[in-house]
Scaffold this active site. Structure first.
Site, short mmCIF file in Angstrom:
data_model
loop_
_atom_site.label_atom_id
_atom_site.label_comp_id
_atom_site.label_asym_id
_atom_site.label_seq_id
_atom_site.Cartn_x
_atom_site.Cartn_y
_atom_site.Cartn_z
N ARG A 124 91.73 -38.07 -49.81
CA ARG A 124 90.58 -38.81 -49.43
C ARG A 124 90.23 -40.15 -50.16
O ARG A 124 89.92 -41.21 -49.48
CB ARG A 124 89.21 -37.81 -49.23
CG ARG A 124 89.41 -36.72 -48.49
CD ARG A 124 88.73 -35.57 -48.72
NE ARG A 124 87.34 -35.66 -48.96
CZ ARG A 124 86.28 -35.02 -49.54
NH1 ARG A 124 86.49 -33.95 -50.57
NH2 ARG A 124 85.23 -35.52 -49.46
N ARG B 253 84.61 -45.86 -40.38
CA ARG B 253 85.35 -45.76 -41.51
C ARG B 253 86.62 -46.59 -41.61
O ARG B 253 87.15 -46.70 -42.68
CB ARG B 253 85.79 -44.32 -41.77
CG ARG B 253 85.06 -43.54 -42.79
CD ARG B 253 85.59 -42.15 -42.85
NE ARG B 253 85.46 -41.32 -43.96
CZ ARG B 253 84.36 -40.54 -44.23
NH1 ARG B 253 83.48 -40.21 -43.08
NH2 ARG B 253 84.30 -39.57 -45.21
N ARG C 267 83.62 -26.58 -50.34
CA ARG C 267 84.22 -27.24 -49.21
C ARG C 267 85.92 -27.07 -49.11
O ARG C 267 86.36 -27.53 -50.29
CB ARG C 267 83.61 -28.70 -48.88
CG ARG C 267 83.19 -28.73 -47.41
CD ARG C 267 82.31 -30.31 -47.52
NE ARG C 267 83.10 -31.47 -47.19
CZ ARG C 267 82.90 -32.52 -47.41
NH1 ARG C 267 81.58 -32.66 -47.58
NH2 ARG C 267 83.64 -33.61 -47.28
N LYS D 6 76.20 -40.00 -49.89
CA LYS D 6 75.88 -40.46 -48.51
C LYS D 6 74.75 -39.60 -47.87
O LYS D 6 73.97 -39.56 -47.22
CB LYS D 6 77.03 -40.87 -47.59
CG LYS D 6 77.84 -41.97 -48.22
CD LYS D 6 79.19 -42.10 -47.15
CE LYS D 6 80.05 -41.05 -47.04
NZ LYS D 6 80.96 -40.78 -48.24
N ARG E 73 80.56 -29.47 -56.68
CA ARG E 73 79.84 -29.29 -55.28
C ARG E 73 80.24 -27.97 -54.70
O ARG E 73 81.22 -27.57 -54.43
CB ARG E 73 80.16 -30.62 -54.34
CG ARG E 73 79.49 -30.32 -53.13
CD ARG E 73 79.66 -31.71 -52.46
NE ARG E 73 80.69 -31.95 -51.82
CZ ARG E 73 81.25 -33.14 -50.79
NH1 ARG E 73 80.06 -33.93 -50.88
NH2 ARG E 73 82.27 -33.30 -50.52
P1 ATP Z 1 80.90 -36.77 -48.89
O1 ATP Z 1 80.55 -35.46 -48.00
O2 ATP Z 1 80.69 -36.56 -50.23
O3 ATP Z 1 80.01 -37.92 -48.25
P2 ATP Z 1 83.49 -37.56 -47.51
O4 ATP Z 1 82.76 -38.96 -47.31
O5 ATP Z 1 84.70 -37.56 -47.97
O6 ATP Z 1 82.52 -36.91 -48.74
P3 ATP Z 1 82.60 -36.44 -44.81
O7 ATP Z 1 81.78 -37.76 -44.57
O8 ATP Z 1 81.94 -35.29 -44.62
O9 ATP Z 1 83.11 -36.49 -46.39
O10 ATP Z 1 83.90 -36.39 -44.00
C1 ATP Z 1 84.72 -35.39 -44.24
C2 ATP Z 1 86.17 -35.70 -43.30
O11 ATP Z 1 85.83 -35.72 -42.03
C3 ATP Z 1 86.74 -36.94 -43.60
O12 ATP Z 1 87.68 -36.87 -44.92
C4 ATP Z 1 87.53 -37.05 -42.42
O13 ATP Z 1 88.65 -36.24 -42.34
C5 ATP Z 1 86.58 -36.86 -41.40
N1 ATP Z 1 85.79 -37.88 -41.00
C6 ATP Z 1 84.52 -38.15 -41.15
N2 ATP Z 1 83.96 -39.02 -40.73
C7 ATP Z 1 85.03 -39.82 -40.16
C8 ATP Z 1 85.38 -41.18 -39.52
N3 ATP Z 1 84.40 -41.90 -39.42
N4 ATP Z 1 86.83 -41.28 -38.98
C9 ATP Z 1 87.71 -40.67 -39.34
N5 ATP Z 1 87.50 -39.27 -39.94
C10 ATP Z 1 86.33 -39.05 -40.34
MG MG Z 2 79.16 -36.21 -46.43
#
Ligand code: ATP
Ligand code: MG
Length: 225
Positions: free
Chosen positions: A171, A88, A160, A13, A127
Site C-alpha cells: 500500500r 488517489r 483489517r 484520514k 490497529r
Molecule cells: P487508512 O484506513 O489508514 O486511511 P488506507 O488509506 O490504506 O488506510 P482505505 O482508504 O481504507 O485505507 O483504503 C483501503 C483500500 O481500498 C486501498 O488499499 C485500495 O485498495 C482501496 N481504495 C480505496 N480508495 C481507493 C481509490 N480512490 N482508488 C483506488 N482504490 C481505492
Molecule cells: Mg481509512
C-alpha cells in the site's frame, strides 16, 4: 463544500474525517470503508474490487470514477462532503474535477496528513476495528476496555485484512507511485494544505480546525460559501 483527505495508510484520514463531518454537518465519505462494505456484501462493485484490495493495490481508476459519479449525483451529500481516500491517482483527480465542473463546483481544499512511513507502520500494526460498527481502536494508544470486544456495540474486534505487514508495504508503494503525483496536482492548483500528524489526535484535530476555519472565512469573504 468539498474537502479531500489524503495521506499514506494509517495517517488518520478516517479518524479526522469523521470528526470534521460531525462538527460541520457534512457527510464523511470514505472510499475504503464503502469498498470494504461492498466486498462484505458481495455487490458487483465489491466483487470487482476484492482482489485488488486484498493485495494492497489500488482499485482501477475506471471503477472508482463510476463510483464517484454516482456519489456526486446523490442529493443527500449536497450540504458538504469530506471525501476520505478519493482521489488517489492523477486520472481520478482529473475525472473528479471534470465531473465537478459539470455541476459548477470545485474542490475547496485537499488536506494532506503527513506522516513518516515508520510512524504509520507502527500505528497500523496496532490497529483493530469492530466488525459490527467499524469503530477503530489502537491497541497501544486507544485500547478497548475488554480485549477483542468493541466498547461501543459489543462487536468483535479484528485486524483489517489489508493491515498484514506485507500488504502494508504494497500500500505504501502504491501511495508513493500513484498518490504522491496526485498531491502535486492539487498543490499546483493552490489547493493543498499540509497537516502534521505529530502529537495526539486532539493536537492534529486543532490543526485541521485552524485550516478549515481559515478556508471558511476566505470563502465567506468572497461570497462563495
Ligand atoms: P487508512 O484506513 O489508514 O486511511 P488506507 O488509506 O490504506 O488506510 P482505505 O482508504 O481504507 O485505507 O483504503 C483501503 C483500500 O481500498 C486501498 O488499499 C485500495 O485498495 C482501496 N481504495 C480505496 N480508495 C481507493 C481509490 N480512490 N482508488 C483506488 N482504490 C481505492
Ligand atoms: Mg481509512
Amino acid at each position: 463544500m468539498l474537502i479531500l483527505l489524503v495521506g499514506p495508510p494509517g495517517a488518520g484520514k478516517g479518524t479526522h474525517g469523521k470528526r470534521i463531518a460531525a462538527k460541520r454537518g457534512w457527510s464523511h465519505v470514505s472510499s475504503g470503508e464503502l469498498l470494504r462494505d461492498a466486498v462484505e456484501r458481495r455487490t458487483p462493485l465489491g466483487l470487482e474490487a476484492m482482489e485488488y484490495m486484498r493485495a494492497g493495490s489500488l482499485v482501477p481508476d475506471d471503477i472508482m470514477l463510476r463510483w464517484i459519479e454516482e456519489l456526486l449525483d446523490d442529493p443527500k451529500h449536497r450540504h458538504g462532503i469530506v471525501l476520505d481516500g478519493f482521489p488517489r491517482t492523477v486520472p481520478q483527480a482529473e475525472g473528479l474535477d471534470a465531473l465537478l465542473e459539470r455541476y459548477g463546483q470545485e474542490v475547496a481544499c485537499m488536506l494532506f496528513f503527513d506522516i513518516s512511513e515508520e510512524a504509520a507502520v507502527g500505528r497500523l500494526a496496532a490497529r483493530v476495528s469492530c466488525t459490527g460498527c467499524g469503530t477503530v481502536y489502537n491497541l497501544i494508544s486507544r485500547p478497548p476496555s475488554t480485549a477483542e470486544v468493541c466498547d461501543r456495540c459489543g462487536g468483535k474486534l479484528e485486524i483489517r485484512e489489508d493491515d498484514a505487514t506485507e500488504t502494508i508495504r504494497a500500500r505504501f508503494e502504491e501511495f508513493r507511485r500513484l498518490t504522491e503525483p496526485m498531491i502535486e496536482y492539487y498543490q499546483a492548483k493552490g489547493k493543498l494544505a499540509r497537516v502534521s500528524t505529530d502529537g495526539a489526535i486532539d493536537d492534529v484535530g486543532r490543526r485541521v480546525t485552524e485550516v478549515l476555519d481559515e478556508l471558511c472565512r476566505c470563502r465567506d469573504a468572497e461570497g462563495t460559501a
